[in-house]
Design an enzyme around this catalytic site. Sequence first.
Site, PDB file in Angstrom:
ATOM      1  N   ARG A  90      35.144  29.776  49.741  1.00 33.17           N
ATOM      2  CA  ARG A  90      35.102  28.826  48.622  1.00 33.17           C
ATOM      3  C   ARG A  90      36.478  28.267  48.241  1.00 33.17           C
ATOM      4  O   ARG A  90      36.583  27.348  47.436  1.00 33.17           O
ATOM      5  CB  ARG A  90      34.441  29.485  47.398  1.00 33.17           C
ATOM      6  CG  ARG A  90      32.929  29.532  47.528  1.00 33.17           C
ATOM      7  CD  ARG A  90      32.286  29.769  46.193  1.00 33.17           C
ATOM      8  NE  ARG A  90      32.337  31.166  45.796  1.00 33.17           N
ATOM      9  CZ  ARG A  90      32.408  31.576  44.540  1.00 33.17           C
ATOM     10  NH1 ARG A  90      32.468  30.708  43.552  1.00 33.17           N
ATOM     11  NH2 ARG A  90      32.423  32.862  44.264  1.00 33.17           N
ATOM     12  N   GLY A 114      42.736  42.669  47.182  1.00 36.98           N
ATOM     13  CA  GLY A 114      43.843  41.725  47.352  1.00 36.98           C
ATOM     14  C   GLY A 114      43.660  40.411  46.615  1.00 36.98           C
ATOM     15  O   GLY A 114      44.605  39.646  46.466  1.00 36.98           O
TER      16      GLY A 114
HETATM   17  C1  UD1 Z   1      32.175  43.904  45.282  1.00 35.15           C
HETATM   18  C2  UD1 Z   1      31.428  45.123  44.831  1.00 35.15           C
HETATM   19  C3  UD1 Z   1      30.780  44.856  43.473  1.00 35.15           C
HETATM   20  C4  UD1 Z   1      31.847  44.440  42.474  1.00 35.15           C
HETATM   21  C5  UD1 Z   1      32.628  43.250  43.006  1.00 35.15           C
HETATM   22  C6  UD1 Z   1      33.763  42.925  42.122  1.00 35.15           C
HETATM   23  C7  UD1 Z   1      30.632  46.219  46.833  1.00 35.15           C
HETATM   24  C8  UD1 Z   1      29.493  46.423  47.751  1.00 35.15           C
HETATM   25  N1  UD1 Z   1      30.417  45.414  45.798  1.00 35.15           N
HETATM   26  O1  UD1 Z   1      31.275  42.833  45.450  1.00 35.15           O
HETATM   27  O2  UD1 Z   1      30.128  46.001  43.016  1.00 35.15           O
HETATM   28  O3  UD1 Z   1      31.252  44.125  41.238  1.00 35.15           O
HETATM   29  O4  UD1 Z   1      33.151  43.559  44.301  1.00 35.15           O
HETATM   30  O5  UD1 Z   1      34.340  41.700  42.540  1.00 35.15           O
HETATM   31  O6  UD1 Z   1      31.690  46.795  47.024  1.00 35.15           O
HETATM   32  N2  UD1 Z   1      36.329  42.721  51.584  1.00 35.15           N
HETATM   33  C9  UD1 Z   1      36.872  43.126  52.795  1.00 35.15           C
HETATM   34  N3  UD1 Z   1      36.028  43.322  53.837  1.00 35.15           N
HETATM   35  C10 UD1 Z   1      34.684  43.150  53.762  1.00 35.15           C
HETATM   36  C11 UD1 Z   1      34.150  42.724  52.517  1.00 35.15           C
HETATM   37  C12 UD1 Z   1      34.997  42.531  51.452  1.00 35.15           C
HETATM   38  O7  UD1 Z   1      38.073  43.305  52.916  1.00 35.15           O
HETATM   39  O8  UD1 Z   1      34.011  43.355  54.765  1.00 35.15           O
HETATM   40  C13 UD1 Z   1      37.232  42.532  50.446  1.00 35.15           C
HETATM   41  C14 UD1 Z   1      37.271  41.081  49.993  1.00 35.15           C
HETATM   42  O9  UD1 Z   1      38.330  40.387  50.649  1.00 35.15           O
HETATM   43  C15 UD1 Z   1      37.538  41.223  48.508  1.00 35.15           C
HETATM   44  C16 UD1 Z   1      36.872  42.539  48.144  1.00 35.15           C
HETATM   45  O10 UD1 Z   1      36.719  43.243  49.351  1.00 35.15           O
HETATM   46  O11 UD1 Z   1      38.916  41.364  48.243  1.00 35.15           O
HETATM   47  C17 UD1 Z   1      35.538  42.330  47.476  1.00 35.15           C
HETATM   48  O12 UD1 Z   1      34.704  41.608  48.315  1.00 35.15           O
HETATM   49  P1  UD1 Z   1      33.644  40.579  47.740  1.00 35.15           P
HETATM   50  O13 UD1 Z   1      32.820  40.103  48.856  1.00 35.15           O
HETATM   51  O14 UD1 Z   1      34.322  39.600  46.895  1.00 35.15           O
HETATM   52  O15 UD1 Z   1      32.823  41.509  46.752  1.00 35.15           O
HETATM   53  P2  UD1 Z   1      31.328  41.898  46.745  1.00 35.15           P
HETATM   54  O16 UD1 Z   1      31.015  42.742  47.941  1.00 35.15           O
HETATM   55  O17 UD1 Z   1      30.495  40.721  46.473  1.00 35.15           O
END
Ligand code: UD1
Length: 458
Positions: free
Chosen positions: A13, A105
């Site tokens: 996004r 991050g």
């Molecule tokens: C996650 C949490 C959710 C929380 C939210 C807060 C999980 C399953 N869910 O949501 O409970 O309320 O964050 O923002 O953990 N990332 C990686 N690798 C991946 C996936 C994500 O490095 O495979 C990193 C992203 O870059 C980001 C963070 O993890 O910095 C969170 O990922 P994002 O997809 O934004 O969060 P959700 O999984 O939707």
Amino acid sequence: MNVVILAAGMGKRMQSALPKVLHPLAGKPLLRHVIDTASSLSPSKLCVIYGHGGAAVPEMLAQLSGQTGAAIETALQQPQLGTGHAVMQAVPQLDESVPTLVLYGDVPLTTAASLGRLVEAAGTDKLAILTVEQANPFGLGRIVRENGSIVRIVEEKDASEAERAIREINSGIMCVPTTHLKKWLAALSNNNAQGEYYLTDIVAQAVADGVPVVSAQPSAEWEVAGVNSKVQLAELERRHQLNIATALLEKGVTLMDPARIDVRGELVCGRDVVIDVGCVFEGRVELADGVTVGPHCVLVNAKVGAGAQIKPFCHIEDAVVGDKSQIGPYARLRPGTELGEDVHVGNFVEIKNSQVAAHSKANHLAYVGDATVGSRVNIGAGTITCNYDGANKFRTVIEDDAFIGSDSQLVAPVTVGKGATLGAGTTLTKDAPAGKLTISRPKQMTVEGWSRPVKTKK
Ligand code: UD1
Ligand code: CA
């Protein structure tokens, strides 16, 4: 303590070729904010999980090495199969004897104080989650409690209607005993609505294993706000700038409008400093007691002495301004400029790599480059130091009490002696002796009998 920073997500996004965590907030990459805050907690290990954006993230981290306490390790997560899968990539690097703090991050503004409370709540044997009550919890993981105790976290897409009504959300930031973490990660499955390995599923495992799950709260909601779009980035930028402005006001700085200042670095102010609207400060800027900065100035790595006045629309970079000096409006001080006390630099004057001693003035339209200027020198309007021959740069020396007439060119290397005067329009190619008038323009003459041409009639 181990710190793991999740930074592998692609940030679709953001609509940008730059990996999300490298987008700047207050002039500094989002990830760098998180690293700086984490470093202030003196972790023994710091590991960044990266993925999207290829080498850009490790390259930025390599530039940082040596600037932060713990060495920064990296682990590539490819493909990205969820937050639990991300933390798994760090497992080989984690020290089991200390807890592991998981940060994001793209969540740049969490304070060290809040993280400190979380780590304290976790101790050595508890799982602690940074949670917050949110009016609009949509899209976030909900904290499910039974009799007040946390029993699990459920993601929006997996939640029942009753669970979606819960307003306490998971910030994603948690502190976990490391031996347990390794075991729980190994047992994660991706049997959920998104087909991802959820880090959040370790909570139910902790409960099943009898490990206490506790929570800590940040002082404000913005501390756990993440950046997923330029809109959110802009909102957090304003929040951060308002925080900085508030801190300046609390220290006694007068800001004509705390909503109209941008500090992208460190701004250190003495007493009774006044800053008008629209100013930008980058790098380290020091404003001593009684300094005033007029509207719409940009100061980059600058030091301004006590009582100096920076008038509107000035650009000052890698420069030192002496006490009681007056700069601008519309002045440009470039790198290597050092002005002494009570120096006046007026409109459309550019100074570069030059020292100008006390009480000297260049009030209008001048270029002073690679020059050493003494005290009480007057540099007339239109004066130019010709410091560059197209290949090399040369210095101009102007000694104390010299007077440079308007529209003079000083072809360096050249010296104007003490107390010397240059007549207006002089092109100086040889040294001007001290105490004398030197002038290079041709004698004025008037052509008798000359008449203006007139247009021929057709
Ligand atoms: C996650 C949490 C959710 C929380 C939210 C807060 C999980 C399953 N869910 O949501 O409970 O309320 O964050 O923002 O953990 N990332 C990686 N690798 C991946 C996936 C994500 O490095 O495979 C990193 C992203 O870059 C980001 C963070 O993890 O910095 C969170 O990922 P994002 O997809 O934004 O969060 P959700 O999984 O939707
Ligand atoms: Ca997110």
